[in-house]
Structures are given as C-alpha cells and as structure tokens.
Design a protein around this motif. Structure first.
Motif, mmCIF file in Angstrom:
data_model
loop_
_atom_site.group_PDB
_atom_site.id
_atom_site.type_symbol
_atom_site.label_atom_id
_atom_site.label_comp_id
_atom_site.label_asym_id
_atom_site.label_seq_id
_atom_site.Cartn_x
_atom_site.Cartn_y
_atom_site.Cartn_z
ATOM 1 N N MET A 1 0.834 -1.200 0.000
ATOM 2 C CA MET A 1 0.000 0.000 0.000
ATOM 3 C C MET A 1 0.870 1.252 0.000
ATOM 4 O O MET A 1 1.929 1.282 0.638
ATOM 5 C CB MET A 1 -0.914 0.021 1.228
ATOM 6 N N VAL A 2 0.411 2.272 -0.709
ATOM 7 C CA VAL A 2 1.114 3.554 -0.728
ATOM 8 C C VAL A 2 0.086 4.656 -0.909
ATOM 9 O O VAL A 2 -0.963 4.448 -1.539
ATOM 10 C CB VAL A 2 2.165 3.587 -1.873
ATOM 11 N N GLY A 3 0.349 5.810 -0.319
ATOM 12 C CA GLY A 3 -0.553 6.944 -0.474
ATOM 13 C C GLY A 3 -0.367 7.609 -1.828
ATOM 14 O O GLY A 3 0.756 7.807 -2.286
ATOM 15 N N GLU A 4 -1.461 7.967 -2.443
ATOM 16 C CA GLU A 4 -1.416 8.611 -3.756
ATOM 17 C C GLU A 4 -0.619 9.911 -3.726
ATOM 18 O O GLU A 4 -0.004 10.306 -4.726
ATOM 19 C CB GLU A 4 -2.858 8.893 -4.204
ATOM 20 N N ARG A 5 -0.579 10.578 -2.550
ATOM 21 C CA ARG A 5 0.101 11.869 -2.428
ATOM 22 C C ARG A 5 1.478 11.750 -1.780
ATOM 23 O O ARG A 5 2.063 12.767 -1.385
ATOM 24 C CB ARG A 5 -0.770 12.839 -1.637
ATOM 25 N N GLU A 6 1.983 10.545 -1.648
ATOM 26 C CA GLU A 6 3.333 10.396 -1.083
ATOM 27 C C GLU A 6 4.386 10.859 -2.081
ATOM 28 O O GLU A 6 4.124 11.018 -3.277
ATOM 29 C CB GLU A 6 3.571 8.938 -0.675
#
Length: 243
Positions: free
Chosen positions: A192-197
């Motif tokens: 999982m990763v944040g779209e805004r990272e």
C-alpha cells in the motif's frame, strides 16, 4: 520489548508494526474499528514508546526479536502489517521467517536507499534535541497526520527517543534494500502507498510489488505518508479481509 495484546484470544493473530518516531499507540484508531475480527499483537519497537529504554540497533536484530514474539504468541504464524519503518521490518520477517508470516501488508515502505545517507544523518543528529521541544513535536505530528486525540502520545514519546535510536533507525530506513527472500515469499502480500506520497515512496511501492510475483498493490487516493492514521476505517477493513 513491550508488547500489548488485545481482541478475542481465539481470533486469527495480527502483528502490527509501527513506524519510526511513534509507537504502538498509532494503531489505536485502527483497533477501534477492527473490533473482534483479530487477536492483535502490538509491540513498541526498541527505542520507542514503552520500549524507549532499549536502544534501536538494527532492522536485523529487531526482526529476530519480533520472530521470538511470534514464536511465543503465534507459533502457527500471524498476518504481519507494518507502516514505514515497520513495513520494512514486515518484508524482512516475511523473507527470513516465512513460517511465522501467514500474510504481509506493507504500508509506505522505502525500498530505494538514499544516495547520500551521511548528509541526512548529520543534519538529523544536529536537529535531534528539537524533538524534546513541544512546539517542534507538534509540527512533526502534523506532518505525520497524527490526529488530535493522539497528539499527547506523540509529544510524550518524541521526547523519549534517544539520539542513538534516532540515528540507528533512520539510518537503517534510508539505506534499506529489499531482502533477497522477499521474492520467494509464498503467502498473500499486499503493498500500500498513499497517492500523495513522495515519488520515492511511490516508486518503492512499485519495486516491492514487482519483486514479489502474485502480490497486490493499492494506491490510496487522498493519502500521504500516513494511511493508517488518515484512513483507519479503510485499513481496518483491509486487515479484516486479510485474516
């Protein structure tokens, strides 16, 4: 290492590994929403929270200690979910002790080492005393998406992190590369990763996913580097689906 357990003793076990600079309390919003779907094992990693008296030395040493926790509390294995530094430890546990990891949820792990780690660590060492200042800790909490109800926990524990723990944990984090055994992990894995990272984090998530055939990857809309704190509802739902 301090370890908290909660949930139904008969439910499937889940080991939750927090990020650097926080502690097991970061999972509280997730636990509130998870209910009795799992028996949750929540350690405070060395140098953090209730384990602040023990200096963080290395990922390898910490992974061995976590394996001992699982051998004692979930000898048949557990779903392991980790955030940031804890996500790196998740991949390391899956790579070295797959017998204890029934599934892996890897959230916001850096998997590309920085080119000049010495410079970063030098700046960090100089800034370390600021962590004991409440105003600075509050600024950092905002960057980490720490909600208001957990702010006091963050401010308190920031002051407990020693310079040695800070440099060792961050040094391990920014030099981290995926362990060779990750590509051979045979149980379910979700990245999982944040779209805004940052681009580095999004690229790292892709590397982790690409390195393990059969893994899944989710980019979470609207989130930065703080998915479990920004979207505890979503994270609890995902954990419940994985166990």
């Amino acid at each position: 290492m301090y370890v908290l357990e909660n949930g139904d003793p008969q439910a499937p076990p889940v080991l939750l590994l927090h990020g650097g600079g926080v502690a097991g309390w970061m999972w509280r919003p997730t636990l509130d929403r998870l209910g009795g779907a799992a028996r949750v094992i929540v350690p405070d990693l060395p140098g953090h929270g209730n384990s602040a008296g023990e200096t963080y030395r290395s990922h390898a040493e910490t992974a061995r200690a976590l394996a001992e926790v699982l051998e004692e509390r979930a000898p048949r294995g557990a779903l392991v979910a980790g955030f940031s530094l804890g996500a790196q430890l998740t991949t390391l546990l899956a790579a070295t002790r797959p017998d204890l990891v029934t599934g892996a949820v890897v959230v916001s792990a850096q998997a590309r080492p920085l080119r000049f780690p010495g410079t970063t660590l030098g700046l960090l060492s100089a800034a370390a005393p600021l962590a004991r200042q409440r105003w600075f800790a509050r600024l950092q909490a905002k960057e980490l998406f720490v909600p208001a109800e957990l702010l006091d926990d963050y401010v308190r524990d920031s002051a407990l992190v020693s310079r040695a723990t800070l440099l060792a944990s961050v040094g391990e984090n920014i030099r981290f590369t995926l362990p060779a055994g990750w590509s051979r992990f045979e149980n379910p894995a979700l990245v999982m990763v944040g779209e805004r990272e940052r681009t580095l984090m999004r690229d790292s998530a892709r590397d982790i996913h690409d390195a393990l055939p059969g893994s899944r990857m989710i980019s979470v809309p609207g989130c930065g580097h703080g998915i479990p704190l920004q979207r505890p509802d979503l994270f609890a739902e995902i954990l419940a689906e994985q166990v």
